[in-house]
Structure formats: C-alpha cells, structure tokens
Design an enzyme around this catalytic site. Structure first.
Site, mmCIF file in Angstrom:
data_model
loop_
_atom_site.group_PDB
_atom_site.id
_atom_site.type_symbol
_atom_site.label_atom_id
_atom_site.label_comp_id
_atom_site.label_asym_id
_atom_site.label_seq_id
_atom_site.Cartn_x
_atom_site.Cartn_y
_atom_site.Cartn_z
ATOM 1 N N GLU A 318 84.975 68.814 27.641
ATOM 2 C CA GLU A 318 85.313 67.703 26.513
ATOM 3 C C GLU A 318 86.198 66.682 27.336
ATOM 4 O O GLU A 318 86.920 65.962 26.464
ATOM 5 C CB GLU A 318 85.791 67.946 25.382
ATOM 6 C CG GLU A 318 87.234 68.804 25.400
ATOM 7 C CD GLU A 318 87.249 70.442 25.861
ATOM 8 O OE1 GLU A 318 88.242 70.810 25.354
ATOM 9 O OE2 GLU A 318 86.353 70.830 26.254
ATOM 10 N N HIS A 342 79.307 70.074 20.087
ATOM 11 C CA HIS A 342 80.570 70.649 20.517
ATOM 12 C C HIS A 342 81.558 69.681 21.087
ATOM 13 O O HIS A 342 82.564 69.573 20.915
ATOM 14 C CB HIS A 342 80.282 71.962 21.035
ATOM 15 C CG HIS A 342 81.575 72.995 21.248
ATOM 16 N ND1 HIS A 342 81.919 73.709 20.126
ATOM 17 C CD2 HIS A 342 82.467 72.867 22.276
ATOM 18 C CE1 HIS A 342 82.916 74.339 20.686
ATOM 19 N NE2 HIS A 342 83.319 73.710 21.989
ATOM 20 N N GLU A 343 80.969 69.110 22.269
ATOM 21 C CA GLU A 343 81.786 68.459 23.065
ATOM 22 C C GLU A 343 82.429 67.362 22.516
ATOM 23 O O GLU A 343 83.448 66.518 22.627
ATOM 24 C CB GLU A 343 81.023 68.299 24.726
ATOM 25 C CG GLU A 343 80.776 69.525 25.148
ATOM 26 C CD GLU A 343 81.793 70.555 25.276
ATOM 27 O OE1 GLU A 343 83.038 69.858 25.463
ATOM 28 O OE2 GLU A 343 81.544 71.526 25.380
ATOM 29 N N HIS A 346 85.071 67.780 20.066
ATOM 30 C CA HIS A 346 86.391 67.778 20.599
ATOM 31 C C HIS A 346 86.837 66.447 20.558
ATOM 32 O O HIS A 346 88.378 66.341 20.798
ATOM 33 C CB HIS A 346 86.146 68.138 22.121
ATOM 34 C CG HIS A 346 86.375 69.538 22.245
ATOM 35 N ND1 HIS A 346 87.446 70.392 21.909
ATOM 36 C CD2 HIS A 346 85.371 70.615 22.973
ATOM 37 C CE1 HIS A 346 87.247 71.771 22.134
ATOM 38 N NE2 HIS A 346 86.045 71.726 22.730
ATOM 39 N N GLU A 365 89.358 75.176 19.677
ATOM 40 C CA GLU A 365 87.887 75.540 20.030
ATOM 41 C C GLU A 365 87.379 76.226 18.667
ATOM 42 O O GLU A 365 86.235 75.930 18.429
ATOM 43 C CB GLU A 365 87.787 76.929 21.095
ATOM 44 C CG GLU A 365 88.170 76.360 22.562
ATOM 45 C CD GLU A 365 87.379 75.038 22.995
ATOM 46 O OE1 GLU A 365 86.313 74.836 22.670
ATOM 47 O OE2 GLU A 365 87.928 74.636 24.010
ATOM 48 N N ASP A 421 92.894 81.756 30.699
ATOM 49 C CA ASP A 421 91.496 81.749 30.528
ATOM 50 C C ASP A 421 91.137 83.048 29.603
ATOM 51 O O ASP A 421 90.279 83.156 28.688
ATOM 52 C CB ASP A 421 90.835 82.442 31.883
ATOM 53 C CG ASP A 421 90.683 81.004 32.853
ATOM 54 O OD1 ASP A 421 91.001 80.059 32.242
ATOM 55 O OD2 ASP A 421 90.455 81.321 33.906
ATOM 56 N N TYR A 429 86.651 80.498 19.787
ATOM 57 C CA TYR A 429 85.570 79.613 19.069
ATOM 58 C C TYR A 429 85.130 80.163 17.812
ATOM 59 O O TYR A 429 85.458 79.489 16.952
ATOM 60 C CB TYR A 429 84.409 79.716 20.397
ATOM 61 C CG TYR A 429 84.726 79.056 21.576
ATOM 62 C CD1 TYR A 429 84.336 77.922 21.958
ATOM 63 C CD2 TYR A 429 85.484 79.617 22.605
ATOM 64 C CE1 TYR A 429 84.501 77.152 23.097
ATOM 65 C CE2 TYR A 429 85.794 79.268 23.783
ATOM 66 C CZ TYR A 429 85.502 77.872 24.145
ATOM 67 O OH TYR A 429 85.764 77.328 25.151
#
Length: 647
Positions: A318, A342-343, A346, A365, A421, A429
């Site tokens: 994003e 989705h992006e 953001h 997310e 991560d 999400y």
C-alpha cells in the site's frame, strides 16, 4: 473521563512486562487487577490505565529513541548502481528534540556502510561522532549519532549492501523485456533500515524528498509525487508532503511504461502487461468513490499502481500514491481485484491511521480488510462480498489451527512477538475484519459507518495502539450504546486466543449450490454433470477447497481432464489445486507445479506450497525445485522458505 472498561482484562493480558533495550531497564511497575468492589472510577484507576498503555505502546523492533529525539523529515540524494547492486549517497534528517537536552539521535541501520556523519550547526556542517552497534539478525544495528549543541540536522553519507533484504535487484534476463535490469523495494515491516538510516518504526512519521539518479534508459518511481518533467533521463526528483511511517517509503526502477485510467489514476508496468493491467484495474476510480462515500475524502492526491515482476512477494503493498501490485492479479476477469480494493483502502486504514507497533497490526490490516469487503459489496453486490468473507473465514480458521502458539491467534499480538512478520497472518487481516463486522452488527451499519468516518478523521496522519482505538471506541460509540456489547465480548475478541462464537458465519447461496453439485458428483455422478460455466473464481475456490481429504487420484484426474485445473491461468485457482494435488498424491500436477514455483514469487502461494510439500513427504522434490527457483525469489521470500527447509 470515566474508568476505561479495558482495565478489566483477563489476568494473562493485564500484567505487562517492563520494557528493556540495550541494557537500560525501566523502573518496575506494579499492576493491580481492577475490582469494582474496592476501586471507584477516579484518579488511581486512571493512572493504572495510563501506565499499562505506556508500556504497551513501546515498539520492541526499533533501537530508535524517538521519545527523546524524533526525526520529522528525510532528504535523500542517492545514486543507483545496478552493476554493483548498491544504492549510495546521502540522507539528511531533520529532527525535533522531544526531551530537553537530548544529545544523541538513535537510528536503525541494517548492513549499511557508513562513510561520513555530519551535524548541521549554525549554518555549518560539522563532523559528528557516532557508534554502530553489533548486528542483530532481526533488528540490524543501533546507530547512535552524537548531537553537538545547537544541531538541527544530521547528514549521513552511506551505501547499501548488495544483499539488502528490502531491495531486490533483477537482471535483464529476469524481466519480461530481457533488455534492462529492474529494482524494487519492499520495506515493510522493518526493512527501510536496509536502504536508509532512519527511525524505522511505524510510531514515527516523516515527510521526505528524494533525488534519484539511474541509468538514463530506466524510469524511477516512488511513493510520492512523481518527477514533474516526466522525462526518462536518469535524473528524478520526488516529494512526499504528508507524514508517513518509514515502511511506506518505496522505490521502483526499470523499463516501465505508464497508462492512465482516469485523470488522477494510472498504471505503471512493463510493456508486456501494461494494457491488460490497465483493463483489469479500470474499476479503481469507482472503488475510490465508494470508500469516500463511506469514510471521507482520499487525502493523498494521485493514486497510481505499478505491476511489478513476478518475484514481488506480496499481493500488493500500500505505498502511498503508488501501490505495488503482483502480476498474479491479472486474471482477465477482475475476479481478483479485491486486492486492488484492499491496497486502496489502506489510504484510510494503515497509511492515514497507522498501527504504532507491529503488535497492533490488526489496526492496519483488519480495518483495511473490512473496508475492502465493504467496497466489493458496493461495486459488485452483497453475494460477492459474502463469498469473499466465507473464504476468508476458512483461511482464518486454518491459520488459527496451524498457529505456532495460542498467543499468536489474538488480535493484540503478544509482547514477546519474535518477528514483525509473525503479525501478518489471517488473524490480523480476516480476524480484524470479523471483529469490525461484529461491531457493525451490534451497533448497526449506519451508526458504525459514522463512527469509522470520525475515527479516520480524528486520528488522521497519526500512529496509534490497540488501546488508543479501544479508548476512542468507548468514548465515541460504546458510551452512547452501552448495552450493544459486553466487556467480556470485547476482551474475547481483542485479547484472548482464538475467536469467539460471536464471529460471523457467512452463508453464500452460490457456495451452497456448488457444494450440492460437488456432493452429487462425489456420490457417484458423472464429472460431466458438473455445471460450472457461470462459476466465478470464488466458486471454484470454494469447490476445490472443500473437496474431501480422501479424494482419490482417479477423481482428481477426472476433474483435471474436464477442467484443465493443473494448467489453470488464474493463480488463485492454480494454487488451491496444487495444494490439493500434493495432499492427494496426484502426480500429473507436479510438472505444472514446478513451472508455477519457478515463475511465481508471491508468498501467499509459495510459502504454503513448499510447506505442504515438506509435510507430505516431498521434501527432496521441493528442495530440488527451490534450488533452481531461489535466485528468482525476493530476499524476504528466501528467508521464509529457508526456514521451512531448516525446520
């Protein structure tokens, strides 16, 4: 202010460990359990709440002393050397002293070669002292610069490493055109420090300017206002005027072309995929209109997208004003454009309002996944949105079942999170999305939409924690509707492992019909009896993912002969088919799977495929493929897959 209800957390989450770094330990703090019979709402209870959130807001994945000295602007003057695979030049950092008398600026650096450090004092640049700490496998090094009295800027002359994890260098042979090299960055979560010495934490927001020099035949683009002259000349200037966290800095360089899809939107890509990408993403302006109608104006100027080479390890990234996208989205039927939504979403959740630590990743997310789903509903109807939530829930439950430990299945990630991560699973999400869906149901859609719009406006261009959100939620929504949810429900959703029974169970009529056809076929029907001509990608995904674990090789072969699933051009369909084929031991799928793993670098696909191969007795075969494919993968993907084979 009333006593925050979130003090009533279960004991396992109410007691927070004191933070420490670099041998410095904060004073011990004693936390008490709230007891309504012994404590009235007041100053003492309020102080406990504030003490808890102060520790909770600390970002353990940075060395930066941003509570003492905070960087506010970065000016980059960098040269890109494709032969050496090095970016070199100078970064000039403006900063503000948060603490009077602070005389050290602590930055994050990872595998950077420092040539010179200077401080700006009274109009002159003076050599500044610095120390570079030992290298940590995750965090890199603590880069501490001594600030002379009166200093208001520092300038660091440096070079990156050819092996920088946040930068991928592609040879001409690894591009579609086979003529020019390519570079792109991926700096989330903590890889900005492999490209620039800065305070690499989402708690710090900066503006930036950049001057980038490249070979003249290549075009450079960044997550900023693009070079205004538009000439491909190897000399490019950029400006990002809105404050962003460091992980949203982004750079791509290559033989890139541009095609507009509206007056404020367009697509960058290599020539071979440019027209198809522009066609696939042509609904992006409608997506923006839908989100603006719900949650307020888009605040970033232009919104462009760049389709990167196949080694890009994510579906999308994003980066403000310029989302980075995987070519696996170009399916030809817009069936995978939820990633575009989705992006774009953001731009409100994540870029505009940002998690201040990676323990709070669901704020980025989960909110974005919720806005994405609402956008898909607005454009393509309730049934598509329901199908996508149904698929998301199945993935979420699989992630919960496979989690390395229960604490990683709560929305608020644990204090001992091992790597940022680890926060980027479907827990953050889909889990975050379903929490917001739960709140929408309890408070009513119109009321909840108005609350979210105010939330985005209230925290615009700020970084916040889970507790900041919950306090705002309590004061601005819950207080007006106290019976809508209980304290126990909120605690269960946010702080307790797994997901409560109040999670939505999305029911899709289209999926029910697919399941009925599948059951009829498995019960002895002819594969030719499957009527699939009108199936969407989502229906195919549901069909393949719900095939029984004991499906026979003959049944797999019948499906493959009829529908050519082993050579599916839709990457999502191919991925779930290969997963099923590995588990079923369906050998004809392995040759095209080999080709897929050689061509696709998207982590969503390749990580679970390699893991499934290892888990199902195919380690030797998978290792041989990986040996050939590894040079094509992004360094982030290499690290993740190396760990699979090391396990």
């Amino acid at each position: 202010m009333t006593l925050p209800r979130f003090l009533l957390l279960s004991a396992s989450f109410a007691v927070l460990a004191a933070c420490s770094r670099g041998g410095e330990t904060e004073g011990e703090t004693t936390y008490i359990e709230d007891d309504a019979s012994s404590t009235e709402p007041g100053e003492e209870a309020e102080a406990v709440w504030r003490a808890a959130t102060a520790d909770d807001a600390a970002d353990k994945f940075t060395y930066a002393n941003y509570n003492e000295v905070r960087v506010t602007h970065v000016d980059l003057d960098l040269n890109v050397d494709f032969d050496a695979k090095v970016i070199s030049g100078a970064a000039t950092l403006d900063f503000e002293r948060e603490k009077t008398g602070a005389d050290t600026l602590v930055l994050d650096a990872n595998d950077l070669s420092i040539e010179m450090v200077e401080a700006h004092v009274g109009g002159d640049w003076l050599t500044a002292g610095y120390t570079m700490g030992p290298d940590d496998d995750v965090l890199g090094s603590r880069f501490a610069i001594t600030l002379p009295q009166g200093a208001d800027q520092v300038r660091v002359t440096y070079a990156t490493s050819p092996d920088a994890e946040g930068i991928q260098w592609l040879s001409p042979e690894q591009t579609a055109g086979n003529e020019h090299p390519y570079l792109f960055t991926q700096l989330q979560a903590i890889h900005a420090r492999t490209m620039i010495p800065l305070q690499d934490t989402p708690a710090v927001r900066i503006t930036y300017d950049a001057h980038i020099t490249t070979p003249p035949q290549l075009l450079a683009v960044m997550s900023a206002r693009q070079d205004e002259d538009g000439d491909r000349d190897g000399d490019y200037s950029f400006r990002m005027s809105q404050p962003i966290p460091s992980y949203l800095l982004a750079l791509a360089i290559g033989d890139i072309e541009f095609k507009a899809i509206s007056d404020r939107m367009g697509v960058y890509a290599e020539d071979y995929i440019l027209d198809a990408s522009a066609k696939e993403f042509e609904d992006t302006p409608k997506m923006e209109e839908a989100i603006e109608a719900l949650y307020g104006p888009y605040r970033w100027g232009r919104y462009d997208q760049i389709v990167l080479p196949p080694s890009f390890p994510f579906g999308g990234m994003e980066n403000p004003r310029l989302s980075f996208m995987t070519p696996t989205l170009i399916a030809g039927d817009k069936s995978l454009t939820n990633v575009v939504a989705h992006e774009l979403a953001h731009s409100w959740s994540g870029n505009l309002v940002t998690n201040s630590t990676w323990r709070d990743a669901w704020l980025n997310e989960g909110f974005t996944s919720y806005v994405e789903n609402r956008t898909m509903e607005a454009l393509y109807g309730e049934e598509r949105a329901t199908m996508e939530r149904s698929l998301d829930k199945k993935s979420l439950m699989e992630d919960v079942a496979a989690a390395a430990r229960p604490e990683l299945t709560a929305l608020k990630m644990p204090a001992d999170l091992g790597h940022p991560d680890d926060a980027f699973s479907d827990v953050s999400y889909a889990g975050g999305m379903f929490f917001l869906k739960f709140l929408e149901t309890r408070f009513g859609r119109d009321t909840f939409d108005a609350f979210l719009k105010d939330y985005f406006d209230h925290f615009a261009f700020q970084s916040i924690t889970t507790e900041d959100f919950l306090a705002y939620f309590e004061d601005n929504l819950w207080a007006d509707h106290p019976d809508a949810v209980s304290q126990a429900e909120i605690n269960a959703w946010v702080y307790e492992p797994g997901f409560p029974d109040t999670i939505e169970d999305p029911q899709s009529d289209a999926f029910d019909k697919v399941t009925a056809q599948m059951n009829a076929w498995l019960g002895g029907g002819d594969v030719d009896g499957l009527v699939t001509g009108a199936w969407t990608t989502h229906e195919w995904l549901h069909f393949i993912r719900t095939l029984p674990e004991n499906i026979s090789v003959d049944q797999m072969a019948a499906l493959d002969e009829r529908f050519s699933l082993s050579t599916a051009q839709n990457a999502e369909i191919a991925n779930v088919w290969y997963q099923t084929s590995i588990k079923a031991g369906y050998e004809p799928a392995f040759e095209p799977l080999d080709a897929f793993l050689m061509q696709v670098g998207r982590g969503k696909f390749i990580y679970p495929l390699y893991q499934t191969l290892v888990d199902n007795g195919r380690r030797e075969w998978a290792s041989a493929v990986y040996e050939r494919a590894r040079p094509r993968y992004h360094p982030i993907a290499q690290r993740r897959i190396d760990a699979i084979f090391a396990g």
